[in-house]
Design a protein around this motif. Structure first.
Motif, PDB file in Angstrom:
ATOM      1  N   ARG A  32       0.894  -1.187  -0.040  1.00  0.00           N
ATOM      2  CA  ARG A  32       0.026  -0.020   0.082  1.00  0.00           C
ATOM      3  C   ARG A  32       0.782   1.274   0.160  1.00  0.00           C
ATOM      4  N   ARG A  33       0.654   2.311  -0.774  1.00  0.00           N
ATOM      5  CA  ARG A  33       1.313   3.497  -0.822  1.00  0.00           C
ATOM      6  C   ARG A  33       1.149   4.278   0.574  1.00  0.00           C
ATOM      7  N   ARG A  35       1.579   5.076   4.648  1.00  0.00           N
ATOM      8  CA  ARG A  35       1.560   4.271   5.831  1.00  0.00           C
ATOM      9  C   ARG A  35       0.139   3.568   6.337  1.00  0.00           C
ATOM     10  N   ARG A  36      -0.715   3.776   5.627  1.00  0.00           N
ATOM     11  CA  ARG A  36      -2.199   3.259   5.866  1.00  0.00           C
ATOM     12  C   ARG A  36      -2.255   1.796   5.603  1.00  0.00           C
ATOM     13  N   LYS A  37      -2.982   1.206   6.570  1.00  0.00           N
ATOM     14  CA  LYS A  37      -3.285  -0.310   6.667  1.00  0.00           C
ATOM     15  C   LYS A  37      -4.609  -0.833   6.366  1.00  0.00           C
ATOM     16  N   ASP A  38      -5.119   0.007   5.499  1.00  0.00           N
ATOM     17  CA  ASP A  38      -6.659  -0.275   5.344  1.00  0.00           C
ATOM     18  C   ASP A  38      -6.927  -0.973   4.148  1.00  0.00           C
ATOM     19  N   HIS A  44     -11.371  -4.022  -3.899  1.00  0.00           N
ATOM     20  CA  HIS A  44     -11.109  -3.771  -5.120  1.00  0.00           C
ATOM     21  C   HIS A  44     -10.201  -2.504  -5.118  1.00  0.00           C
ATOM     22  N   VAL A  45      -8.988  -2.729  -5.748  1.00  0.00           N
ATOM     23  CA  VAL A  45      -7.947  -1.510  -5.753  1.00  0.00           C
ATOM     24  C   VAL A  45      -7.483  -1.211  -7.120  1.00  0.00           C
ATOM     25  N   THR A  46      -6.942   0.030  -7.164  1.00  0.00           N
ATOM     26  CA  THR A  46      -5.984   0.472  -8.208  1.00  0.00           C
ATOM     27  C   THR A  46      -4.760   0.303  -8.130  1.00  0.00           C
ATOM     28  N   ILE A  47      -3.890  -0.242  -8.952  1.00  0.00           N
ATOM     29  CA  ILE A  47      -2.377  -0.413  -8.576  1.00  0.00           C
ATOM     30  C   ILE A  47      -1.630   0.299  -9.629  1.00  0.00           C
ATOM     31  N   SER A  48      -0.557   0.603  -9.304  1.00  0.00           N
ATOM     32  CA  SER A  48       0.628   0.981 -10.545  1.00  0.00           C
ATOM     33  C   SER A  48       1.502  -0.304 -10.539  1.00  0.00           C
ATOM     34  N   LEU A  49       2.142  -0.625 -11.537  1.00  0.00           N
ATOM     35  CA  LEU A  49       3.076  -1.571 -11.581  1.00  0.00           C
ATOM     36  C   LEU A  49       4.740  -0.976 -11.254  1.00  0.00           C
ATOM     37  N   THR A  50       5.302  -1.864 -10.426  1.00  0.00           N
ATOM     38  CA  THR A  50       6.729  -1.299 -10.341  1.00  0.00           C
ATOM     39  C   THR A  50       7.452  -2.406 -10.944  1.00  0.00           C
ATOM     40  N   VAL A  56       2.175  -1.171  -6.425  1.00  0.00           N
ATOM     41  CA  VAL A  56       1.783  -0.274  -5.457  1.00  0.00           C
ATOM     42  C   VAL A  56       0.297  -0.288  -5.361  1.00  0.00           C
ATOM     43  N   ILE A  57      -0.073  -0.303  -4.264  1.00  0.00           N
ATOM     44  CA  ILE A  57      -1.767  -0.036  -4.534  1.00  0.00           C
ATOM     45  C   ILE A  57      -1.840   1.491  -4.252  1.00  0.00           C
TER      46      ILE A  57
END
Ligand code: GTP
Ligand code: MG
Ligand code: ZN
Length: 292
Positions: A32-33, A35-38, A44-50, A56-57
């Motif tokens: 998760r981008r 420090r959030r732990k939620d 359902h999440v949006t991510i970018s590929l590293t 990274v969420i």
């Protein structure tokens, strides 16, 4: 800059998550981008590929449902976007009726349909006694199914079809064994029979989502020995059998303890199961809640 992608969180290990994109055969490892732990399983999440296998969420989409348990100090979200909670009970180790009650309340408060699953029905004499006790819940309209993860789970197939269902319950009830029986190819780790005495040991340590061939998914979760409801203001209305008696006590602020003219106390008198359920309500209404 990579184009954002949308997927489902299919496993959650603290800050690390697996995210599966639609149609993908293998999940991506994501954090998760910030420090959030939620982030929880089912989100359902949006991510970018590293990298081709990592991401990274960036954001979590609005949830249809979120099941939690909680104590005074901590909120523990269990899974997001599930529409059914299968509360798994068994006789060996024995289940705790108060934890079953709390699971049902948590599910209904989250808008998730509860189903009581009695597993280990192959342990015949015990299972019959247990079904008798559980008929109390069935009479209130809770669906009740009896299965054996080791022999026959067919009663669950139609119930699961097309739904996202969370298996929840105490350790050792057989949640992961049910996963292995219902999901072809699943290899969820299960507890050793020799440790399956009322030991409180947890075999599953993280939540995982398994897609079902019939549509929908089944989610395995770690067993718990306590189920706190600090996030809810529990009242008579959370107990199906008491809701029609709410407001009928002599005192409008009746705590159903020593007050005269208590409609609930009159209704439960002489019925051990009703009395026990009233005791659970009292415990949940105490300012310092009893934890289990
Ligand atoms: N006789 C019998 N034993 C079962 C059945 N289902 C599970 N077991 C046994 O019960 C024990 C615990 O099963 P698990 O599937 O690990 O239980 P769990 O609910 O996932 O436990 P946690 O991961 O700790 O929450 C194992 O020894 C299983 O083999 C069943 O239907 N009948
Ligand atoms: Mg397990
Ligand atoms: Zn009362």
């Amino acid at each position: 800059m990579n184009k954002p992608l949308t997927g489902t969180v299919t496993a959650s290990f603290g800050r690390h998550h697996e995210v599966t994109l639609p149609g993908a055969s293998a999940p991506l490892e994501c954090v998760r981008r910030g420090r959030r732990k939620d982030v929880v399983c089912g989100d359902h999440v949006t991510i970018s590929l590293t990298s081709p296998s990592q991401g990274v969420i960036e954001s979590v989409q609005e949830r249809q449902t979120l099941l939690h348990r909680s104590d005074e100090h901590r909120d523990k979200p269990l899974a997001a976007n599930v529409d059914q909670a299968l509360v798994v009970v068994a006789t060996d180790p024995s289940y705790h009726d108060g934890i079953l009650t709390r699971c049902l309340i948590a599910a209904e408060a989250a808008g998730v349909a509860p189903v009581i699953v009695l597993n280990k029905s192959d342990l015949r004499n015990d299972a019959v006694r247990c079904l008798d006790a559980l008929s109390y819940y069935e009479q209130m309209g809770y669906p009740l199914v009896s299965v054996s993860a080791l022999h026959d789970v067919s009663a669950l197939v139609a119930i699961l079809k097309g739904h996202v269902s969370l298996l929840v319950g105490q350790s050792g009830m057989g949640k992961s064994s049910l996963i292995n029986a219902l999901v072809p190819g699943a290899t969820a780790r299960t507890g050793d029979l020799s440790t399956a005495l009322d030991s409180g040991r947890h075999t599953t340590t993280f939540t995982r989502w398994y897609p079902l061939e019939t549509g929908g998914a089944l989610i395995d979760s770690p067993g718990m020995q306590t189920f706190g409801l600090a996030h809810l203001q529990v009242s008579e209305y959370h107990f199906r059998e008491f809701s029609s008696l709410a407001g009928q006590c002599q005192f409008s602020d009746c705590r159903h303890q020593q007050e005269p003219g208590c409609a609930l106390k009159a209704w439960v008198a002489g019925h051990p199961q009703r009395e026990r359920r009233l005791q659970y309500l009292r415990e949940l209404q105490q300012p310092r809640r009893i934890r289990y």
